[in-house]
Motif scaffolding. Structure first.
Motif, PDB file in Angstrom:
ATOM      1  N   ALA A 341       0.827  -1.205   0.000  1.00 43.28           N
ATOM      2  CA  ALA A 341       0.000   0.000   0.000  1.00 43.28           C
ATOM      3  C   ALA A 341       0.863   1.257   0.000  1.00 43.28           C
ATOM      4  O   ALA A 341       0.577   2.227  -0.719  1.00 43.28           O
ATOM      5  CB  ALA A 341      -0.931  -0.009   1.213  1.00 43.28           C
ATOM      6  N   PHE A 344       2.273   1.868  -3.509  1.00 41.13           N
ATOM      7  CA  PHE A 344       1.265   2.403  -4.430  1.00 41.13           C
ATOM      8  C   PHE A 344       0.992   3.863  -4.128  1.00 41.13           C
ATOM      9  O   PHE A 344       0.840   4.684  -5.041  1.00 41.13           O
ATOM     10  CB  PHE A 344      -0.035   1.593  -4.319  1.00 41.13           C
ATOM     11  N   SER A 348       2.033   5.819  -7.412  1.00 43.08           N
ATOM     12  CA  SER A 348       0.920   5.914  -8.359  1.00 43.08           C
ATOM     13  C   SER A 348       0.614   7.362  -8.742  1.00 43.08           C
ATOM     14  O   SER A 348       0.652   8.263  -7.903  1.00 43.08           O
ATOM     15  CB  SER A 348      -0.338   5.265  -7.757  1.00 43.08           C
ATOM     16  N   ILE A 353      -6.302   5.524  -7.177  1.00 41.46           N
ATOM     17  CA  ILE A 353      -5.496   4.497  -6.513  1.00 41.46           C
ATOM     18  C   ILE A 353      -4.852   5.074  -5.255  1.00 41.46           C
ATOM     19  O   ILE A 353      -4.805   4.418  -4.203  1.00 41.46           O
ATOM     20  CB  ILE A 353      -4.431   3.947  -7.473  1.00 41.46           C
ATOM     21  N   ALA A 357      -4.844   3.638  -1.531  1.00 42.43           N
ATOM     22  CA  ALA A 357      -3.590   3.203  -0.933  1.00 42.43           C
ATOM     23  C   ALA A 357      -3.244   3.952   0.353  1.00 42.43           C
ATOM     24  O   ALA A 357      -2.785   3.333   1.323  1.00 42.43           O
ATOM     25  CB  ALA A 357      -2.463   3.360  -1.941  1.00 42.43           C
ATOM     26  N   LEU A 377      -6.068  -3.381  -3.348  1.00 40.41           N
ATOM     27  CA  LEU A 377      -4.873  -3.287  -4.183  1.00 40.41           C
ATOM     28  C   LEU A 377      -4.328  -4.648  -4.615  1.00 40.41           C
ATOM     29  O   LEU A 377      -4.181  -4.911  -5.809  1.00 40.41           O
ATOM     30  CB  LEU A 377      -3.778  -2.514  -3.421  1.00 40.41           C
ATOM     31  N   ARG A 380      -6.375  -6.701  -6.961  1.00 30.57           N
ATOM     32  CA  ARG A 380      -6.550  -6.047  -8.251  1.00 30.57           C
ATOM     33  C   ARG A 380      -5.257  -6.074  -9.067  1.00 30.57           C
ATOM     34  O   ARG A 380      -5.288  -6.254 -10.284  1.00 30.57           O
ATOM     35  CB  ARG A 380      -6.994  -4.601  -8.034  1.00 30.57           C
ATOM     36  N   THR A 441       7.478  -3.872  -4.781  1.00 22.87           N
ATOM     37  CA  THR A 441       6.325  -3.297  -5.489  1.00 22.87           C
ATOM     38  C   THR A 441       6.756  -2.125  -6.353  1.00 22.87           C
ATOM     39  O   THR A 441       6.277  -1.956  -7.484  1.00 22.87           O
ATOM     40  CB  THR A 441       5.247  -2.852  -4.482  1.00 22.87           C
ATOM     41  N   GLU A 447       1.125  -1.497 -11.478  1.00 25.27           N
ATOM     42  CA  GLU A 447       0.118  -0.595 -12.044  1.00 25.27           C
ATOM     43  C   GLU A 447       0.409  -0.323 -13.515  1.00 25.27           C
ATOM     44  O   GLU A 447      -0.489  -0.322 -14.360  1.00 25.27           O
ATOM     45  CB  GLU A 447       0.098   0.705 -11.248  1.00 25.27           C
ATOM     46  N   THR A 452      -3.948   1.012 -15.626  1.00 27.19           N
ATOM     47  CA  THR A 452      -4.910   1.465 -14.631  1.00 27.19           C
ATOM     48  C   THR A 452      -6.328   1.128 -14.996  1.00 27.19           C
ATOM     49  O   THR A 452      -7.208   1.150 -14.157  1.00 27.19           O
ATOM     50  CB  THR A 452      -4.793   2.991 -14.444  1.00 27.19           C
ATOM     51  N   VAL A 455      -8.192  -1.454 -12.951  1.00 27.41           N
ATOM     52  CA  VAL A 455      -8.627  -1.149 -11.593  1.00 27.41           C
ATOM     53  C   VAL A 455      -9.875  -0.293 -11.631  1.00 27.41           C
ATOM     54  O   VAL A 455      -9.876   0.805 -12.153  1.00 27.41           O
ATOM     55  CB  VAL A 455      -7.519  -0.416 -10.803  1.00 27.41           C
TER      56      VAL A 455
END
Length: 459
Positions: A341, A344, A348, A353, A357, A377, A380, A441, A447, A452, A455
Motif C-alpha cells: 500500500a 502504491f 501511483s 489508486i 492506498a 490493491l 486487483r 512493489t 500498475e 490502470t 482497476v
C-alpha cells in the motif's frame, strides 16, 4: 459516503430481507448467513461504491467494506428492523441446510469467527492498553509497585483473565443457547471454591477424580463446554413442560455441563491448547526458518478467505502459556501487505489508486487491519501477491529464528510493538517484510504492467 443508500443497495443485491438469515460484522467485513447464496448478485455487489470485495467462506457470504463497516452494519440493521437475528447479540443457530450445505470444518470456523468477532474490540483495546502501560513503565512514568499501575493493569488484564466468561456468553449466543447460562458455566471455572482446589492435590465429584486447573485466559475448554450446553439445552426444551422450562432448563444444563467440563472437557481443552503450543514449539525447534517462512508467507491467504479467526484461539491459548510465536510470525505478513500500500501511495499517478492506498496503509500501520490493502490493491494487481508472500516469508523466518513472541493480544500495528519480546528483533523482522515488499512493489510497478484500466476506481 451515504451509508443508508449503500445498505439499501446491498440488501437488495443479497436477495432482500427474506434471504437474510443472520448478520454480523468483524473489523472490516459484513458476514451474512443467507438462506440461498445463489440469489445474491456477487458481481453487482463488488461494483458498488464502498465495497472492496465479496468472499464466500465458512458458510457465510462475506462483504468486505473496510474500517467503516460498523456504519453500514447499523444502516442494514435499521432496514432489517429485527426481521433477522444479529449474531453480535442473539445469533441464529442454524442455516438452511436444505438450500446450501456447510461442511463440518467450515461450520467450526464460522462458530469460532462468530464467537470471537463481538469480543475482538475489547481484546484489541485491552491489548493496546497493555502496550501503553509497557511504554509508561519503560520511560519511568509508572512503577510496577504503585497503585496507578495496578489499577491500569487490572483494566488491561480483566478481559483476558475472565475470557472464559465472555466467551461463554458469546459462544452460547452463536450456537443459539442461553448466553447468560454460558457465562455462568465460564464463571464456574474461575469461582474461588473451584480455584481453591488447584493446590489441594486431589479433588473428586461423587468419587470421580477431578483435575483442578487454572482456566483463566483459556479458550478451548469453554468452546467444548458450550457446544455441549447447546445440545443439552436443545434436548431439555423438547422434553421439559413449558410451565417449568424457565428454571428447569438452566438448572439442569448447569448441573450437567459444569461437572462434565471440570471432569473431562476442561482438562482436555487445556491439554489440546498445550499440545498445539508444543507442536508449534517442536516445529520451531526443528526448523524455525521453515516455520516462520510458512506462517509469514501464508497468512494473507487465510485473511483473504476470512479463516484467520481460526488461528486466534490458538494465539490466545499460547498467550496464557507465556507468549505466542505464531502471532509474531503473522506480523511479517501484515507489514508486507502494508508495504504494498505504501508503495502504491508513493508511486501511483492515479488519484483514485492513491485514495485507496493512503488510507489502507494508515489502517495497517495504526490498527493492523489489512483487508483494505488486500481487496483494494493486492487482489486487483495480482502481480504483487508473490511480493507479499516472499516478503512475509523472509520476515517471518527472521522473527521465528529470533524466538520473538507476542505477550498480550493486539492487532499487528506500530502502537502494538511493545507487546512483542524481544522487541528489537521483532522491529527488525517487520521492517524486513515491509522494506522488501515496498521495494519489490516499486520495482515491479504492477500498475504500469496491468494498466490502470484494470482497476475500478472505487473509493
Amino acid at each position: 459516503m451515504n451509508y443508508s443508500n449503500l445498505a439499501k443497495n446491498l440488501l437488495h443485491l443479497v436477495g432482500d430481507k427474506e434471504n437474510v438469515d443472520a448478520l454480523t460484522h468483524c473489523a472490516t467485513r459484513l458476514r451474512f448467513t443467507l438462506n440461498d447464496n445463489s440469489r445474491a448478485k456477487k458481481a453487482d455487489i463488488q461494483n458498488l461504491e464502498g465495497i472492496l470485495s465479496v468472499v464466500e467462506s465458512g458458510g457465510q457470504f462475506q462483504v468486505i467494506i473496510g474500517n467503516h463497516v460498523s456504519h453500514v452494519h447499523s444502516a442494514l440493521q435499521e432496514l432489517l428492523s429485527g426481521d433477522i437475528k444479529d449474531t453480535d447479540a442473539t445469533a441464529k443457530t442454524t442455516t438452511n441446510t436444505e438450500k446450501q450445505k456447510v461442511g463440518v470444518v467450515s461450520k467450526v470456523f464460522e462458530v469460532i469467527s462468530g464467537s470471537l468477532s463481538p469480543l475482538i474490540g475489547a481484546l484489541a483495546g485491552a491489548g493496546m492498553l497493555k502496550a501503553l502501560i509497557a511504554v509508561l513503565v519503560m520511560f519511568n512514568v509508572l512503577e510496577k509497585t504503585e497503585s496507578t499501575y495496578l489499577i491500569l493493569s487490572a483494566a488491561a488484564n480483566a478481559v483476558f483473565y475472565f475470557l472464559p466468561i465472555l466467551l461463554g456468553v458469546s459462544v452460547a449466543i452463536k450456537l443459539g443457547a442461553n448466553g447468560y447460562v454460558g457465562g455462568v458455566i465460564g464463571a464456574s471455572l474461575l469461582e474461588p471454591n473451584f480455584t481453591g482446589l488447584i493446590d489441594s492435590g486431589s479433588a473428586d465429584f461423587f468419587g470421580i477424580p477431578v483435575i483442578a486447573i487454572n482456566y483463566s485466559s483459556s479458550v478451548f475448554p469453554i468452546f467444548i463446554a458450550i457446544a455441549l450446553l447447546a445440545l443439552v439445552e436443545k434436548y431439555l426444551k423438547k422434553v421439559c413442560p413449558n410451565s417449568i422450562q424457565l428454571f428447569m432448563v438452566p438448572m439442569v444444563s448447569i448441573l450437567v455441563v459444569v461437572p462434565l467440563t471440570m471432569i473431562l472437557f476442561g482438562p482436555f481443552g487445556v491439554y489440546l491448547g498445550n499440545w498445539i503450543a508444543d507442536g508449534l514449539n517442536w516445529l520451531i525447534a526443528h526448523s524455525s526458518i521453515l516455520t516462520g517462512a510458512v506462517v509469514g508467507g501464508s497468512m494473507m491467504f487465510l485473511v483473504l478467505f476470512g479463516l484467520h479467526w481460526g488461528i486466534v484461539p490458538i494465539i490466545i491459548a499460547n498467550l496464557a502459556l507465556g507468549g505466542s510465536s505464531i502471532a509474531a510470525m503473522w506480523a511479517a505478513s501484515t507489514f508486507a501487505q502494508i508495504g504494498v500500500a505504501a508503495a502504491f501511495w508513493l508511486r501511483s499517478k492515479d488519484q483514485n489508486i492513491k485514495a485507496i492506498a493512503g488510507p489502507a496503509a494508515m489502517s495497517g500501520f495504526l490498527a493492523g487491519v489489512t483487508e483494505p490493502v488486500i481487496y483494494g490493491l493486492i487482489m486487483r494487481f495480482r502481480k504483487t501477491i508473490p511480493v507479499v508472500v516472499v516478503s512475509g516469508a523472509v520476515g517471518g523466518a527472521f522473527i521465528s529464528t529470533m524466538n520473538v513472541k507476542m505477550v498480550a493480544f493486539a492487532f499487528h500495528s506500530i502502537p502494538s510493538i511493545p507487546l512483542f519480546e524481544p522487541v528489537v528483533p521483532y522491529v527488525i523482522g517487520i521492517s524486513i517484510s515491509f522494506g522488501l515488499s515496498f521495494i519489490g512493489t516499486l520495482l515491479l510497478n504492477p500498475e504500469k504492467q496491468n494498466g490502470t484500466s484494470d482497476v475500478a476506481a472505487k473509493a
